[in-house]
Design a protein around this motif. Structure first.
Motif, PDB file in Angstrom:
ATOM      1  N   LEU A   1       0.785  -1.234   0.029  1.00 25.84           N
ATOM      2  CA  LEU A   1      -0.124  -0.116  -0.012  1.00 25.84           C
ATOM      3  C   LEU A   1       0.639   1.185  -0.169  1.00 25.84           C
ATOM      4  N   LEU A   2       1.843   1.339   0.806  1.00 25.45           N
ATOM      5  CA  LEU A   2       2.799   2.334   0.895  1.00 25.45           C
ATOM      6  C   LEU A   2       4.125   2.501   0.194  1.00 25.45           C
ATOM      7  N   GLY A   3       4.185   1.443  -0.669  1.00 24.77           N
ATOM      8  CA  GLY A   3       5.400   1.437  -1.319  1.00 24.77           C
ATOM      9  C   GLY A   3       5.278   2.316  -2.756  1.00 24.77           C
ATOM     10  N   PRO A   4       6.631   2.367  -3.152  1.00 28.88           N
ATOM     11  CA  PRO A   4       6.764   3.509  -4.669  1.00 28.88           C
ATOM     12  C   PRO A   4       5.687   2.545  -5.737  1.00 28.88           C
ATOM     13  N   LYS A   5       5.158   3.469  -6.478  1.00 26.53           N
ATOM     14  CA  LYS A   5       4.377   2.862  -7.387  1.00 26.53           C
ATOM     15  C   LYS A   5       4.962   2.996  -8.913  1.00 26.53           C
ATOM     16  N   ARG A   6       5.632   4.243  -9.080  1.00 20.04           N
ATOM     17  CA  ARG A   6       6.397   4.587 -10.260  1.00 20.04           C
ATOM     18  C   ARG A   6       7.873   4.346 -10.302  1.00 20.04           C
ATOM     19  N   MET A   7       8.060   3.699 -11.446  1.00 17.05           N
ATOM     20  CA  MET A   7       9.517   3.209 -11.490  1.00 17.05           C
ATOM     21  C   MET A   7      10.166   4.211 -12.522  1.00 17.05           C
ATOM     22  N   THR A   8      11.117   4.744 -12.140  1.00 15.83           N
ATOM     23  CA  THR A   8      11.941   5.752 -12.855  1.00 15.83           C
ATOM     24  C   THR A   8      13.406   5.313 -13.302  1.00 15.83           C
ATOM     25  N   ALA A   9      13.933   5.780 -14.092  1.00 15.67           N
ATOM     26  CA  ALA A   9      15.322   5.626 -14.337  1.00 15.67           C
ATOM     27  C   ALA A   9      16.222   5.721 -13.160  1.00 15.67           C
ATOM     28  N   ILE A  10      16.333   6.680 -12.282  1.00 13.96           N
ATOM     29  CA  ILE A  10      16.983   6.745 -11.050  1.00 13.96           C
ATOM     30  C   ILE A  10      16.905   5.546 -10.215  1.00 13.96           C
ATOM     31  N   LYS A  11      15.475   5.250  -9.967  1.00 11.07           N
ATOM     32  CA  LYS A  11      15.082   4.009  -9.213  1.00 11.07           C
ATOM     33  C   LYS A  11      15.687   2.882  -9.894  1.00 11.07           C
ATOM     34  N   ALA A  12      15.540   2.476 -10.985  1.00  8.16           N
ATOM     35  CA  ALA A  12      16.047   1.269 -11.627  1.00  8.16           C
ATOM     36  C   ALA A  12      17.384   1.246 -11.752  1.00  8.16           C
ATOM     37  N   GLU A  13      18.431   2.239 -11.332  1.00  8.19           N
ATOM     38  CA  GLU A  13      19.580   2.179 -11.466  1.00  8.19           C
ATOM     39  C   GLU A  13      20.367   1.263 -10.388  1.00  8.19           C
TER      40      GLU A  13
END
Length: 123
Positions: free
Chosen positions: A33-45
């Motif tokens: 529920l509280l976790g991140p929902k959108r994956m961005t390039a910075i998060k995927a690095e």
């Protein structure tokens, strides 16, 4: 009546089991529920130890790296065996001394062999 008494002795175990299962379900749901929902390039690095990643993840390590790691584990286990022997030194008497001397002699011979082969030389 004996069955009721017997089952009541299992109540604390079942209570702890129910609490732990409930915690697992609750924490899994909250992280979803509280976790991140959108994956961005910075998060995927890839990120490790505060350093930017460099090189391929498929890079090969030298065999010496594994040899040193294995030697560390062997001599760490030696320390684990030495502590209880030192605590029980008086009770084990001469038999314990002879057994531990054989153990330490074997480890010393292994260390000398590895040293002579140059496995401890880091390049």
């Amino acid at each position: 009546m004996a069955d009721v008494v017997h089952l009541s002795s299992w109540f604390p175990v079942l209570l702890v089991l129910a609490i732990s299962v409930g915690m697992v379900v609750l924490l899994t749901f909250l992280s979803w529920l509280l976790g991140p929902k959108r994956m961005t390039a910075i998060k995927a690095e890839a990120f490790e130890c505060g350093s930017e990643s460099s090189g391929s993840a498929r890079q090969r390590f030298g065999v010496k790296f594994y040899v040193v790691a294995l030697l560390f584990v062997v001599f760490d286990v030696e320390a684990v065996f030495l502590y209880p022997w030192a605590v029980q030194f008086k009770e084990l008497s001469w038999y314990g001394l002879a057994t531990m001397s054989g153990f330490l002699f074997t480890l010393a011979m292994g260390l000398i062999y590895v040293w002579k082969k140059g496995a401890l030389e880091w390049e």
